[in-house]
Design an enzyme around this catalytic site. Structure first.
Site, PDB file in Angstrom:
ATOM      1  N   HIS A 191       0.813  -1.214   0.000  1.00  0.00           N
ATOM      2  CA  HIS A 191       0.000   0.000   0.000  1.00  0.00           C
ATOM      3  C   HIS A 191       0.849   1.268   0.000  1.00  0.00           C
ATOM      4  CE1 HIS A 191      -3.761   2.368   0.960  1.00  0.00           C
ATOM      5  NE2 HIS A 191      -4.131   1.514   0.018  1.00  0.00           N
ATOM      6  N   HIS A 226      -2.363   1.735  12.851  1.00  0.00           N
ATOM      7  CA  HIS A 226      -1.910   1.103  11.596  1.00  0.00           C
ATOM      8  C   HIS A 226      -2.355  -0.365  11.624  1.00  0.00           C
ATOM      9  CE1 HIS A 226       0.415   0.418   8.041  1.00  0.00           C
ATOM     10  NE2 HIS A 226       1.633   0.434   8.536  1.00  0.00           N
ATOM     11  N   MET A 261     -11.736   1.870  15.788  1.00  0.00           N
ATOM     12  CA  MET A 261     -10.788   1.047  15.028  1.00  0.00           C
ATOM     13  C   MET A 261     -11.441   0.460  13.773  1.00  0.00           C
ATOM     14  SD  MET A 261      -7.958   1.131  16.664  1.00  0.00           S
ATOM     15  CE  MET A 261      -8.153   2.847  17.141  1.00  0.00           C
ATOM     16  N   GLY A 262     -10.670   0.494  12.663  1.00  0.00           N
ATOM     17  CA  GLY A 262     -11.195  -0.047  11.401  1.00  0.00           C
ATOM     18  C   GLY A 262     -11.880   0.998  10.554  1.00  0.00           C
ATOM     19  N   PHE A 263     -11.875   2.256  11.044  1.00  0.00           N
ATOM     20  CA  PHE A 263     -12.517   3.327  10.270  1.00  0.00           C
ATOM     21  C   PHE A 263     -11.535   4.466  10.023  1.00  0.00           C
ATOM     22  CE2 PHE A 263     -16.931   2.050  10.010  1.00  0.00           C
ATOM     23  CZ  PHE A 263     -17.039   1.101  11.013  1.00  0.00           C
ATOM     24  N   HIS A 265      -8.905   6.775   7.199  1.00  0.00           N
ATOM     25  CA  HIS A 265      -7.659   6.474   6.496  1.00  0.00           C
ATOM     26  C   HIS A 265      -6.970   7.793   6.163  1.00  0.00           C
ATOM     27  CE1 HIS A 265      -4.842   4.762   3.594  1.00  0.00           C
ATOM     28  NE2 HIS A 265      -5.142   3.604   4.139  1.00  0.00           N
ATOM     29  N   ARG A 274     -10.061  -1.245  -1.025  1.00  0.00           N
ATOM     30  CA  ARG A 274      -9.957  -2.704  -0.838  1.00  0.00           C
ATOM     31  C   ARG A 274     -11.157  -3.284  -0.089  1.00  0.00           C
ATOM     32  NH1 ARG A 274      -4.350  -1.591   2.134  1.00  0.00           N
ATOM     33  NH2 ARG A 274      -5.787  -0.049   2.977  1.00  0.00           N
ATOM     34  N   ASP A 316      -8.955  -3.008   7.543  1.00  0.00           N
ATOM     35  CA  ASP A 316      -8.918  -3.747   8.805  1.00  0.00           C
ATOM     36  C   ASP A 316     -10.312  -4.089   9.310  1.00  0.00           C
ATOM     37  OD1 ASP A 316      -6.128  -1.706   9.561  1.00  0.00           O
ATOM     38  OD2 ASP A 316      -6.096  -3.833   9.032  1.00  0.00           O
ATOM     39  N   ARG A 341       2.199  -8.408   4.287  1.00  0.00           N
ATOM     40  CA  ARG A 341       2.888  -7.151   3.962  1.00  0.00           C
ATOM     41  C   ARG A 341       4.391  -7.285   3.815  1.00  0.00           C
ATOM     42  NH1 ARG A 341       0.960  -1.866   4.208  1.00  0.00           N
ATOM     43  NH2 ARG A 341      -0.895  -2.853   3.353  1.00  0.00           N
ATOM     44  N   ARG A 360      16.506  11.691   5.651  1.00  0.00           N
ATOM     45  CA  ARG A 360      16.854  12.454   6.846  1.00  0.00           C
ATOM     46  C   ARG A 360      16.179  13.816   6.744  1.00  0.00           C
ATOM     47  NH1 ARG A 360      17.821  16.465  10.208  1.00  0.00           N
ATOM     48  NH2 ARG A 360      19.524  16.150  11.677  1.00  0.00           N
TER      49      ARG A 360
HETATM   50  C1  SDX Z   1      -4.023   0.852   7.935  1.00  0.00           C
HETATM   51  O1  SDX Z   1      -1.496   4.274   5.413  1.00  0.00           O
HETATM   52  C2  SDX Z   1      -1.945   3.161   5.000  1.00  0.00           C
HETATM   53  O2  SDX Z   1      -2.044   2.879   3.810  1.00  0.00           O
HETATM   54  C3  SDX Z   1      -2.343   2.179   6.101  1.00  0.00           C
HETATM   55  C4  SDX Z   1      -3.013   0.911   5.633  1.00  0.00           C
HETATM   56  C5  SDX Z   1      -2.086   0.061   4.807  1.00  0.00           C
HETATM   57  O3  SDX Z   1      -2.569  -0.705   3.968  1.00  0.00           O
HETATM   58  O4  SDX Z   1      -0.862   0.109   5.090  1.00  0.00           O
HETATM   59  O5  SDX Z   1      -4.150   1.233   4.836  1.00  0.00           O
HETATM   60  C6  SDX Z   1      -3.474   0.044   6.800  1.00  0.00           C
HETATM   61  O6  SDX Z   1      -3.291   1.140   8.837  1.00  0.00           O
HETATM   62  C7  SDX Z   1      -5.437   1.343   7.899  1.00  0.00           C
HETATM   63  C8  SDX Z   1      -5.781   2.288   9.098  1.00  0.00           C
HETATM   64  C9  SDX Z   1      -6.055   1.407  10.340  1.00  0.00           C
HETATM   65  N1  SDX Z   1      -6.242   2.322  11.527  1.00  0.00           N
HETATM   66  C10 SDX Z   1      -7.435   2.400  12.135  1.00  0.00           C
HETATM   67  O7  SDX Z   1      -8.463   1.875  11.725  1.00  0.00           O
HETATM   68  C11 SDX Z   1      -7.407   3.235  13.402  1.00  0.00           C
HETATM   69  C12 SDX Z   1      -8.575   4.216  13.435  1.00  0.00           C
HETATM   70  N2  SDX Z   1      -8.322   5.225  12.393  1.00  0.00           N
HETATM   71  C13 SDX Z   1      -7.879   6.532  12.789  1.00  0.00           C
HETATM   72  O8  SDX Z   1      -6.961   6.511  13.860  1.00  0.00           O
HETATM   73  C14 SDX Z   1      -7.476   7.399  11.594  1.00  0.00           C
HETATM   74  O9  SDX Z   1      -8.513   7.335  10.698  1.00  0.00           O
HETATM   75  C15 SDX Z   1      -6.177   7.113  10.871  1.00  0.00           C
HETATM   76  C16 SDX Z   1      -5.015   7.058  11.792  1.00  0.00           C
HETATM   77  C17 SDX Z   1      -6.265   5.870  10.090  1.00  0.00           C
HETATM   78  C18 SDX Z   1      -5.969   8.258   9.894  1.00  0.00           C
HETATM   79  O10 SDX Z   1      -5.898   9.399  10.636  1.00  0.00           O
HETATM   80  P1  SDX Z   1      -5.468  10.830  10.034  1.00  0.00           P
HETATM   81  O11 SDX Z   1      -5.375  10.807   8.575  1.00  0.00           O
HETATM   82  O12 SDX Z   1      -4.292  11.310  10.795  1.00  0.00           O
HETATM   83  O13 SDX Z   1      -6.751  11.657  10.337  1.00  0.00           O
HETATM   84  P2  SDX Z   1      -7.123  12.286  11.744  1.00  0.00           P
HETATM   85  O14 SDX Z   1      -6.811  11.308  12.854  1.00  0.00           O
HETATM   86  O15 SDX Z   1      -6.509  13.638  11.815  1.00  0.00           O
HETATM   87  O16 SDX Z   1      -8.707  12.393  11.637  1.00  0.00           O
HETATM   88  C19 SDX Z   1      -9.323  13.481  11.008  1.00  0.00           C
HETATM   89  C20 SDX Z   1     -10.602  13.685  11.803  1.00  0.00           C
HETATM   90  C21 SDX Z   1     -10.349  13.841  13.301  1.00  0.00           C
HETATM   91  O17 SDX Z   1     -11.423  14.599  13.823  1.00  0.00           O
HETATM   92  P3  SDX Z   1     -11.064  16.048  14.482  1.00  0.00           P
HETATM   93  O18 SDX Z   1     -10.053  15.763  15.566  1.00  0.00           O
HETATM   94  O19 SDX Z   1     -10.492  16.869  13.331  1.00  0.00           O
HETATM   95  O20 SDX Z   1     -12.397  16.512  14.987  1.00  0.00           O
HETATM   96  O21 SDX Z   1     -11.442  12.512  11.707  1.00  0.00           O
HETATM   97  C22 SDX Z   1     -11.568  11.907  12.994  1.00  0.00           C
HETATM   98  C23 SDX Z   1     -10.463  12.471  13.875  1.00  0.00           C
HETATM   99  O22 SDX Z   1     -10.874  12.470  15.226  1.00  0.00           O
HETATM  100  N3  SDX Z   1     -11.337  10.469  12.821  1.00  0.00           N
HETATM  101  C24 SDX Z   1     -11.902   9.528  13.581  1.00  0.00           C
HETATM  102  C25 SDX Z   1     -11.430   8.313  13.062  1.00  0.00           C
HETATM  103  N4  SDX Z   1     -10.604   8.538  12.028  1.00  0.00           N
HETATM  104  C26 SDX Z   1     -10.544   9.879  11.885  1.00  0.00           C
HETATM  105  N5  SDX Z   1     -12.724   9.620  14.635  1.00  0.00           N
HETATM  106  C27 SDX Z   1     -13.116   8.450  15.190  1.00  0.00           C
HETATM  107  N6  SDX Z   1     -12.709   7.246  14.747  1.00  0.00           N
HETATM  108  C28 SDX Z   1     -11.867   7.146  13.694  1.00  0.00           C
HETATM  109  N7  SDX Z   1     -11.470   5.940  13.274  1.00  0.00           N
END
Ligand code: SDX
Length: 374
Positions: A191, A226, A261-263, A265, A274, A316, A341, A360
Site C-alpha cells: 500500500h 496502523h 478502530m477499522g474506520f 484512512h 480494498r 482492517d 505485507r 533524513r
Molecule cells: C491501515 O497508510 C496506509 O495505507 C495504512 C493501511 C495500509 O494498507 O498500510 O491502509 C493500513 O493502517 C489502515 C488504518 C487502520 N487504523 C485504524 O483503523 C485506526 C482508526 N483510524 C484513525 O486513527 C485514523 O482514521 C487514521 C489514523 C487511520 C488516519 O488518521 P489521520 O489521517 O491522521 O486523520 P485524523 O486522525 O486527523 O482524523 C481526522 C478527523 C479527526 O477529527 P477532528 O479531531 O479533526 O475533529 O477525523 C476523525 C479524527 O478524530 N477520525 C476519527 C477516526 N478517524 C478519523 N474519529 C473516530 N474514529 C476514527 N477511526
C-alpha cells in the site's frame, strides 16, 4: 533553511517515487504494478502477487513453478528460531514474537557478511522469499503453542494459503476458507508509503540490512493506528456485542473521543478501495459458518459511523471478523498482516536500495534559545 510549513505526520508530503503500487484517492483505486487490486484478488493467488510485486510482472507458468518450488523448500521453521520462540512467555504479544523471530532469522543469516552483502539485490530477493515462506510457520506455531498444541510441519503439496491454514489448524479447510484467506493476503500485501513501509525504507536508506528494515516495519505495523487496528476491530465488535447496540455504543465511544478502530484512512477519504473485495470475502465466510449475526453487527456499526461521522471503513474492518470466523486468535490478526505485507515491505526495501538517498528530514527547532553555563 527558510521557515517552511511543518507537515505534521508528513501528511500530503510526497517523499519519493515508487513503481510498486499506486493509491489513488480521487478514483478510490489501488494498483499493484499497474493491475487493479480487485482483479488480482479475483484472478490470482498470493504467490503470483508476491512475484508481481518483486519482479514487476506476473509470472509465466515456468517462473511460477520455480518460485513455488523455492518458496515451498523454505517453509520449515528451523530449530534455532523455534527455540527462541519457546523462550518467549505466552504473555508476549504475538507481534513481539514475530518481530523477534525475524530478528533471529536475520542474525543467523550467514550471507550477511559485509556492507555489500547487506544491499546485494540477488541476496535480498532470496531473503524476501525466505521471509515470505517462513512467516506462516512462525505465526502458526505461535498460535498453536498458546493453545498447548504441537507444531504442525509445513506441506510442500499445498498452496501458500492452504499450507498456512493447515499449519495453524492441523487440517486443510474448505476451499471457501482458503480462498477468502488468500484474498486477504493479496489485499494486505502492499500500500505505497504507509507508516510501516516508510519505516522499512528509512532503515534501508542508511544501507542497513533487509532484516533490520523488516523488524522496524513490524514495530511500526503493531500500533493500533496502523496494522494493530485489525485486532482492535475484533475487540470493538465484541464490545458492541449485537447490532441493536451499535448506535448507543458509538455515541458513548465518540463522546469519550475514542478513535473507532477499522474506520478512517490518511489517504482514502471516501472509503478504502480494498474494502468491497474483502467484505465480499467476509460474506462468503459468514454464509459458510452461518453467522448472519456477525454481518448484521458489521453493517450496523458501519451505518452508525457513516451517519454519525461520515467516516468509512478501511481494510482492517472486514479483515478482523473474517480472521475470527476462520478461527485465528484475535491477537494473531496483525501477525497475519505481517505475513502478507512482508512482500510489499521487501519490494520497497529493494526499490529503495536500488536508487538510494539517505532519508533524513529537518526539524524546526522549538526549544530554548542558546544559553551558556555560568
Ligand atoms: C491501515 O497508510 C496506509 O495505507 C495504512 C493501511 C495500509 O494498507 O498500510 O491502509 C493500513 O493502517 C489502515 C488504518 C487502520 N487504523 C485504524 O483503523 C485506526 C482508526 N483510524 C484513525 O486513527 C485514523 O482514521 C487514521 C489514523 C487511520 C488516519 O488518521 P489521520 O489521517 O491522521 O486523520 P485524523 O486522525 O486527523 O482524523 C481526522 C478527523 C479527526 O477529527 P477532528 O479531531 O479533526 O475533529 O477525523 C476523525 C479524527 O478524530 N477520525 C476519527 C477516526 N478517524 C478519523 N474519529 C473516530 N474514529 C476514527 N477511526
Amino acid at each position: 533553511t527558510p521557515e517552511t510549513e511543518i507537515r505534521k505526520g508528513l501528511a500530503g508530503v510526497v517523499a519519493d517515487t515508487t513503481a510498486i503500487s499506486k493509491v489513488n484517492p480521487e478514483t478510490n483505486s489501488l494498483m499493484y504494478r499497474g493491475y487493479p487490486v480487485q482483479e488480482l484478488a479475483e484472478k490470482c493467488t498470493f504467490e503470483e502477487v508476491a512475484y508481481l510485486l518483486w519482479h514487476g510482472e506476473l509470472p509465466t507458468g515456468e517462473q511460477l513453478e520455480a518460485f513455488q518450488n523455492f518458496e515451498r523448500s523454505q517453509r520449515h521453521l528451523d530449530a534455532g528460531t523455534r527455540r527462541v520462540i519457546d523462550e518467549l512467555p505466552l504473555s508476549a504479544h504475538p507481534m513481539d514474537v514475530v518481530r523477534t523471530a525475524v530478528s533471529v532469522i536475520g542474525a543467523v543469516d550467514e550471507t550477511l557478511t559485509d556492507s555489500a552483502s547487506m544491499i546485494d539485490a540477488d541476496l535480498n530477493m532470496q531473503r524476501s522469499l525466505t521471509l515470505m515462506a517462513k512467516l506462516p510457520a512462525i505465526v502458526a506455531y505461535d498460535q498453536r503453542r498458546r493453545r498447548d498444541l504441537e507444531l504442525v510441519e509445513p506441506r510442500d503439496d499445498l498452496s501458500y494459503s492452504a499450507n498456512f491454514l493447515h499449519m495453524t489448524f492441523g487440517e486443510v479447510p474448505d476451499l471457501v476458507v482458503v480462498s477468502a484467506f488468500d484474498v486477504s493476503m493479496i489485499l494486505y500485501a502492499e500500500h505505497s508509503f504507509n507508516a510501516s513501509t516508510f519505516t522499512a525504507r528509512v532503515i534501508t536508506s542508511t544501507l542497513s540490512d533487509l532484516y533490520s528494515a523488516v523488524t522496524g516495519a513490524i514495530g511500526a505495523l503493531k500500533g493500533p493506528l496502523h496494522g494493530g487496528a485489525n485486532e482492535a476491530v475484533m475487540h470493538v465488535l465484541e464490545e458492541v456485542g449485537t447490532a441493536d447496540r451499535a448506535e448507543a455504543w458509538l455515541e458513548t465511544a465518540l463522546a469519550e473521543k475514542r478513535k473507532i478502530m477499522g474506520f478512517g484512512h490518511r489517504v482514502y477519504k471516501n472509503g478504502d478501495s480494498r474494502v468491497p473485495t474483502m467484505k465480499a470475502a467476509l460474506e462468503t465466510l459468514v454464509a459458510k459458518f452461518d453467522r448472519p449475526d456477525m454481518m448484521e453487527l458489521y453493517d450496523a456499526l458501519e451505518m452508525a459511523m457513516t451517519s454519525r461521522k461520515n467516516i468509512k471503513p478501511n481494510l482492517d474492518y472486514p479483515s478482523g471478523p473474517a480472521y475470527n470466523l476462520i478461527g485465528f486468535d484475535t491477537d494473531m490478526f496483525t501477525p497475519l498482516f505481517v505475513a502478507s505485507r512482508v512482500t510489499g515491505w521487501t519490494a520497497h526495501i529493494m526499490e529503495q536500495a536500488a536508487a538510494n538517498a539517505l532519508i533524513r528530514p529537518l526539524a524546526a527547532y522549538s526549544g530554548v534559545e542558546e544559553r551558556h553555563i555560568s
